[in-house]
Enzyme design. Structure first.
Site, PDB file in Angstrom:
ATOM      1  CB  CYS A 362      14.112  18.281 -21.232  1.00  0.00           C
ATOM      2  SG  CYS A 362      13.019  19.368 -22.186  1.00  0.00           S
ATOM      3  CG  HIS A 413      14.691  16.518 -25.310  1.00  0.00           C
ATOM      4  ND1 HIS A 413      14.011  16.325 -24.130  1.00  0.00           N
ATOM      5  CD2 HIS A 413      15.871  15.839 -25.163  1.00  0.00           C
ATOM      6  CE1 HIS A 413      14.718  15.564 -23.314  1.00  0.00           C
ATOM      7  NE2 HIS A 413      15.858  15.262 -23.923  1.00  0.00           N
ATOM      8  CG  HIS A 425      18.251  13.337 -21.788  1.00  0.00           C
ATOM      9  ND1 HIS A 425      17.353  13.118 -22.796  1.00  0.00           N
ATOM     10  CD2 HIS A 425      18.687  12.089 -21.430  1.00  0.00           C
ATOM     11  CE1 HIS A 425      17.243  11.832 -23.037  1.00  0.00           C
ATOM     12  NE2 HIS A 425      18.046  11.184 -22.226  1.00  0.00           N
TER      13      HIS A 425
END
Length: 450
Positions: A362, A413, A425
């Site tokens: 990520c 994240h 993402h």
């Protein structure tokens, strides 16, 4: 005459002594400086063993962190499996509960509208016989029992649903904690790797610098020794010439001494000759012939260049004016470019620690996109990326802003906002870069990169 000879010999000897002394001292100085460089290089090579051990330790630490990260990734995958199964169970329970609730609600509505609450009384009164009554009563009992079982099962399913939802929530919390630890370990690995690179580059630079300085000293020593050899050779040649002169003078004096013994009057003539020789001669000065005064100036032929041109004036120095700073692109333009770059990587796999361009995690994905568009490194994991700009609310986020999940300082994240409640993402292992919705997974806060 003898005094002059003695003085010449002394001066020559002194000159040779000075040359020789200066050569010896300077050469010794160069040797000492070169030896010092050798000692410094030797010390650095000795330190290399310590540094190499440090490098080995750092490499082992990085390997240990990576091994722990692999364990965390396996734990994360197991959590995802449990969470996905719980989600399926919860969805199935919810369907059954919803259907059962609809049936119960329908029965209650019919009872209220059609007056079925006195149905048992009608069963008793409308029975044709005892056996008909027993049959009707058994059927009613079965219906009532089924309804009771329905209500009981509905209650049990609701309790099971609540337990599974709670378990899923706990597992998700553990998952987020694991993800936060993984992100922190990425930062730790980056720090260790940076330390390792500094150790290696510093050692290489120091050794290279000292070796260059040593070679420079050697070159300077060679030049110096060549010059001193030349000086010594010239001094030796001068001494040889002086010795020849002195030998000739000695031979001449010996000859005169023999003549003195034969004819004493020669001494007087010799002294007179010596006096005449020592007296400076009247040498007329050299006179430059003057140009005749009446010589007319020579006219330049027609068409020939005139007097020499005036010297070319020195050009004025050109002042370098600093270039005007390029204005920063507007937020919308930057955001559009960031979104366009992000969409180029749709479908590429998630790999923990991946920094592109073929695979990403990520934070590696967001870092790569910003680096390609803006040339700025916003950090290799989520926490430093939190500080890449100004914190804003999720509602304020525009296309190109960063979205974070988790508490500030321990986020797990990050994604790139697309606008309209969507983001792009790198989700998790086994998945690919894709578009998500904040309605399904709401971020905690956003950051607008400066």
């Amino acid at each position: 005459m003898k005094k002059k000879i003695i003085t010449s010999i002394c001066l020559c000897g002194l000159t040779l002594t000075l040359f020789t002394g200066a050569t010896d001292v300077s050469a010794t100085d160069f040797d000492q400086m070169i030896q010092r460089k050798n000692n410094e290089i030797h010390q650095l090579r000795t330190q290399r063993q310590t540094v190499q051990q440090r490098i080995t330790d750092l490499t082992n630490e990085i390997a240990a962190i990576n091994q722990e990260a692999q364990g965390l990734l396996a734990e994360q995958e197991a959590l995802y499996t449990v969470i996905d199964q719980l989600a399926e169970d919860i969805a199935e329970l919810q369907v059954r509960i919803d259907k059962r609730a609809a049936n119960i609600e329908e029965q209650a509505r019919e009872t209220q509208v059609n007056g079925k609450s006195d149905q048992l009384l009608h069963v008793v009164l409308d029975a044709d016989s005892i056996s008909d009554f027993v049959g009707r009563l058994h059927a009613m009992t079965t219906i009532v029992r089924a309804n009771n079982q329905l209500i009981t099962q509905q209650k049990l399913d609701r309790e099971d649903l609540a337990r599974k939802q709670s378990a899923s929530k706990d597992k998700v919390a553990v998952l987020h904690a694991t993800q936060s630890r993984l992100e922190a370990q990425k930062g730790e690995i980056e720090g260790k790797q940076a330390d390792l690179n500094v150790e290696v580059s510093t050692l290489a630079y120091q050794e290279s610098s000292k070796e260059d300085e040593k070679q420079q000293l050697k070159a300077e020593k060679e030049v110096f020794e060549a010059e001193q050899a030349r000086i010594r050779e010239e001094a030796a040649q001068a001494a040889a010439r002086q010795a020849q002169i002195e030998a000739a003078q000695a031979e001449q004096e010996t000859s005169l001494a023999v003549v003195d013994v034969v004819d004493p009057t020669v001494e007087e003539d010799r002294d007179a000759a010596g006096a005449d020789r020592d007296r400076p001669a009247d040498t007329p000065e050299a006179v430059q012939p003057a140009a005749p005064a009446d010589t007319p100036p020579v006219d330049a032929p027609e068409g020939a260049p005139a007097a020499p041109a005036a010297p070319t004036p020195t050009p004025e120095p050109v002042v370098q004016r600093p270039a005007a700073p390029t204005p920063a692109p507007a937020l919308a333009a930057n955001g559009s470019a960031i979104v366009a770059e992000a969409y180029k990587h749709i479908g590429k796999p998630y790999v923990w620690g991946g920094k592109g361009p073929d695979a990403f995690d990520c934070s590696g994905f967001t870092r790569y996109v910003y680096l390609q568009v803006t040339g700025r490194d916003i950090g290799g994991w989520t926490v430093p990326q939190e500080s890449a700009g100004r914190v804003i609310s999720v509602g304020e986020a525009q296309a190109g802003d960063l979205l974070f999940w988790g508490s500030a300082g321990s986020t797990h994240h990050v994604a790139i906002a697309l606008g309209g409640g969507q983001y792009i993402h790198a989700p998790r292992p086994g998945q690919t870069i894709s578009v998500g919705s904040t309605s399904n997974w709401a971020p905690s806060f956003a950051v607008r990169v400066h």
